[in-house]
Design a protein around this motif. Structure first.
Motif, PDB file in Angstrom:
ATOM      1  N   VAL A  57       0.814  -1.331  -0.008  1.00 42.60           N
ATOM      2  CA  VAL A  57       0.004  -0.062  -0.255  1.00 42.60           C
ATOM      3  C   VAL A  57       0.922   1.136  -0.041  1.00 42.60           C
ATOM      4  CG1 VAL A  57      -1.652   1.351   1.237  1.00 42.60           C
ATOM      5  CG2 VAL A  57      -1.824  -1.052   1.248  1.00 42.60           C
ATOM      6  N   ALA A  58       2.120   1.340   0.792  1.00 40.33           N
ATOM      7  CA  ALA A  58       2.927   2.323   1.029  1.00 40.33           C
ATOM      8  C   ALA A  58       3.498   2.627  -0.379  1.00 40.33           C
ATOM      9  CB  ALA A  58       3.951   2.060   1.944  1.00 40.33           C
ATOM     10  N   ALA A  59       3.937   1.618  -1.185  1.00 39.97           N
ATOM     11  CA  ALA A  59       4.621   1.925  -2.427  1.00 39.97           C
ATOM     12  C   ALA A  59       3.692   2.434  -3.539  1.00 39.97           C
ATOM     13  CB  ALA A  59       4.975   0.471  -2.811  1.00 39.97           C
ATOM     14  N   VAL A  60       2.480   2.045  -3.399  1.00 35.70           N
ATOM     15  CA  VAL A  60       1.590   2.380  -4.335  1.00 35.70           C
ATOM     16  C   VAL A  60       1.182   3.945  -4.127  1.00 35.70           C
ATOM     17  CG1 VAL A  60      -0.760   2.346  -5.076  1.00 35.70           C
ATOM     18  CG2 VAL A  60       0.476   0.294  -4.841  1.00 35.70           C
ATOM     19  N   GLY A  61       1.159   4.348  -2.723  1.00 31.88           N
ATOM     20  CA  GLY A  61       1.100   5.841  -2.258  1.00 31.88           C
ATOM     21  C   GLY A  61       2.148   6.665  -2.651  1.00 31.88           C
ATOM     22  N   ALA A  62       3.382   6.022  -2.625  1.00 29.15           N
ATOM     23  CA  ALA A  62       4.536   6.700  -2.953  1.00 29.15           C
ATOM     24  C   ALA A  62       4.561   7.007  -4.373  1.00 29.15           C
ATOM     25  CB  ALA A  62       5.754   6.268  -2.499  1.00 29.15           C
ATOM     26  N   ILE A  63       4.463   6.030  -5.138  1.00 29.82           N
ATOM     27  CA  ILE A  63       4.446   6.457  -6.576  1.00 29.82           C
ATOM     28  C   ILE A  63       3.357   7.352  -7.091  1.00 29.82           C
ATOM     29  CG2 ILE A  63       4.450   5.159  -8.749  1.00 29.82           C
ATOM     30  CD1 ILE A  63       5.617   2.664  -7.420  1.00 29.82           C
ATOM     31  N   ILE A  64       2.270   7.021  -6.485  1.00 30.02           N
ATOM     32  CA  ILE A  64       1.025   8.007  -7.192  1.00 30.02           C
ATOM     33  C   ILE A  64       1.390   9.316  -6.488  1.00 30.02           C
ATOM     34  CG2 ILE A  64      -1.365   8.542  -6.658  1.00 30.02           C
ATOM     35  CD1 ILE A  64      -1.873   5.632  -6.579  1.00 30.02           C
ATOM     36  N   GLY A  65       1.794   9.447  -5.216  1.00 29.79           N
ATOM     37  CA  GLY A  65       1.977  10.782  -4.758  1.00 29.79           C
ATOM     38  C   GLY A  65       3.351  11.467  -5.405  1.00 29.79           C
ATOM     39  N   GLY A  66       4.201  10.799  -5.987  1.00 28.94           N
ATOM     40  CA  GLY A  66       5.272  11.444  -6.819  1.00 28.94           C
ATOM     41  C   GLY A  66       4.751  12.201  -7.898  1.00 28.94           C
ATOM     42  N   ARG A  67       3.818  11.299  -8.784  1.00 31.68           N
ATOM     43  CA  ARG A  67       3.124  11.754  -9.861  1.00 31.68           C
ATOM     44  C   ARG A  67       2.257  13.153  -9.446  1.00 31.68           C
ATOM     45  NH1 ARG A  67       3.788   9.297 -14.475  1.00 31.68           N
ATOM     46  NH2 ARG A  67       4.970   7.245 -14.288  1.00 31.68           N
ATOM     47  N   LEU A  68       1.541  13.014  -8.643  1.00 31.05           N
ATOM     48  CA  LEU A  68       0.849  14.228  -7.937  1.00 31.05           C
ATOM     49  C   LEU A  68       1.690  15.389  -7.589  1.00 31.05           C
ATOM     50  CD1 LEU A  68      -1.878  12.520  -5.810  1.00 31.05           C
ATOM     51  CD2 LEU A  68      -2.081  13.808  -7.947  1.00 31.05           C
ATOM     52  N   ASP A  69       2.763  14.944  -7.136  1.00 33.24           N
ATOM     53  CA  ASP A  69       3.903  16.053  -6.857  1.00 33.24           C
ATOM     54  C   ASP A  69       4.206  16.875  -8.113  1.00 33.24           C
ATOM     55  OD1 ASP A  69       6.348  17.252  -6.193  1.00 33.24           O
ATOM     56  OD2 ASP A  69       7.106  15.805  -4.660  1.00 33.24           O
TER      57      ASP A  69
END
Length: 445
Positions: A298-310
């Motif tokens: 879950v954290a890996a998915v969140g980090a990758i999506i968060g990076g694109r949102l960033d």
């Protein structure tokens, strides 16, 4: 030279996933065994188990040892980062500190299941956090060598995501090789907790092997100046740089201070997450590891999506949204009466931690003056560690206050409230700070 200017020679946004990105992220993959296995979900759970005496007391000892480590980091890290920038030895110090981290981790083999070894084990955990931070300062500084303003969020998020995936695999190997082995072998013996002590050796080897691509692929950073900074003059030079930065960019200083607070809360979630699962919600070690594996997915998915949102909406918006999500999920954990609630709200915590961590790193990377990456990430670590006593201290204080007021074994739950106070304070401090300006190259990403 600005971040935009020095990034011109790096491949465009569509080619951000290069061999340098993979080699850089591989270090995070390897270090995940230290964070996930040793510091969060397995070894600290072992240390705070009944094998070492009263569980609430063991939790307090662990928090005190980590506070000691935080003081050492606050005093030493920014100077080492600044000296590495000046001399062009960023990669060298990543290598030196990674090897030191590996040796400290392997020493966990000698933490026998006896209350007399509690402080030894806790100090090893603290020493691992120190060595990891020393290596991590220069590792983070490499981010600007391998990304552009348009891709820094993606690259930072990818690094965090790789770390989580590395943690998943390391935890799975620990679960099925040492804790609940799929076939019997001598290393899975529970006599004198041999299996859990061997986990320390496994984690050390995992960290070393996956650090090798960075050692061999990433080039050494160029020297920022032709002069080396003598050790005796380092603090004087550092304070001059901070005074200069205060005059030139107060926004950066305020971000360092605010991020210090909320990052301490993020670190506490990882440090005490496994301890709370076992001590408050009654998870067996195998259940803690299974939760950790799912949580890392879950954290890996969140980090990758968060990076694109960033890269799309900016790091401040990502951090703010993540902190709000963490506060709501943390409250859910506190009020959960049973393990099912911990699963639901604990996984929500995992979802929001990654984006907050990755966006904080990319936020700073966007603001750093050229040639001062190690120094600024050193200050980033130092400001974080300067207040790193907050979450462990409030976690411990909440437990101490609750102990005489609640049933035996229930005080640990109240430590969650101490962590939430730190996250809320970080959010309040972040809100007035200006977000990094979006440039034309950012918009084109």
């Amino acid at each position: 030279m600005s971040f935009n200017q020095r990034a011109q020679a790096i491949p465009p946004a569509e080619k951000w996933l290069t061999k340098y990105t993979w080699a850089w992220a591989s270090w995070d993959w390897g270090q995940a065994a230290i964070n996930a296995v040793m510091i969060t979900f397995v070894f600290t759970v072992y240390l705070t188990s009944e094998l070492f005496g009263d569980q609430d007391h063991a939790s307090l000892v662990l928090s005190q040892a980590l506070a000691i480590g935080g003081v050492l980091i606050a005093l030493l890290v920014p100077v080492t980062g600044m000296r590495a920038d000046a001399a062009g030895r960023r990669k060298l110090w990543i290598m030196v500190n990674t090897v030191l981290l590996v040796l400290i981790c392997a020493a966990g083999f000698f933490v026998y299941p006896d209350p007399g070894f509690l402080w030894f084990g806790a100090l090893l955990i603290a020493a691992m956090s120190v060595a990891s931070e020393f290596a991590g300062v220069n590792y983070n500084a490499v981010l600007n060598q391998i990304s552009t303003p348009a891709t820094v969020g993606k690259v930072s998020g990818f690094g965090w995501g790789m770390g989580y995936v590395g943690g998943i695999l390391a935890l799975a190997l620990v679960l099925f090789g040492f804790v609940e082995p799929v076939f019997p072998w001598p290393g899975a013996s529970t006599e004198n907790s041999l299996n859990l002590r061997l986990v320390a050796v496994f984690s050390a080897l995992w960290c070393l092997v996956f650090a090798l691509p960075l050692f061999f692929v990433i080039p050494e950073s160029p020297a920022a100046s032709g002069t080396r900074i003598p050790l005796r003059s380092s603090y004087a030079v550092l304070f001059r740089h901070i005074a200069s930065l205060w005059r030139e960019d107060k926004n950066l200083i305020f971000f360092l201070l605010s991020s210090a607070v909320f990052r301490d809360g993020l670190a506490a979630i990882f440090t005490f997450g496994g301890v709370i699962a076992a001590g408050t919600f009654g998870f067996e070690l195998s259940e803690v590891i299974i939760f950790a594996i799912v949580g890392n997915v879950v954290a890996a998915v969140g980090a990758i999506i968060g990076g694109r949102l960033d890269d799309a909406i900016g790091p401040k918006a990502v951090i703010t949204g993540s902190l709000v999500g963490l506060l709501l999920a943390g409250a859910g954990v506190f009020f959960s009466p049973a393990a099912a609630g911990f699963w639901i709200f604990g996984l929500l915590l995992c979802l929001f931690v990654g984006p907050a961590q990755a966006a904080a790193r990319s936020y700073l990377a966007r603001l750093i003056p050229a040639g001062r990456e190690g120094e600024m990430f050193g200050l980033y670590a130092t400001t974080g560690r300067a207040v790193s006593f907050l979450a462990p201290a409030l976690f411990g204080a909440a437990i101490a206050i609750a102990t005489p007021l609640v049933a035996a074994g229930q005080a640990q739950r109240y430590g969650i409230l101490g962590i939430l106070v730190v996250l809320a304070a970080g959010l309040v401090l972040l809100l007035p700070i200006r977000a990094p300006k979006k440039t034309a190259s950012d918009a084109a990403a």
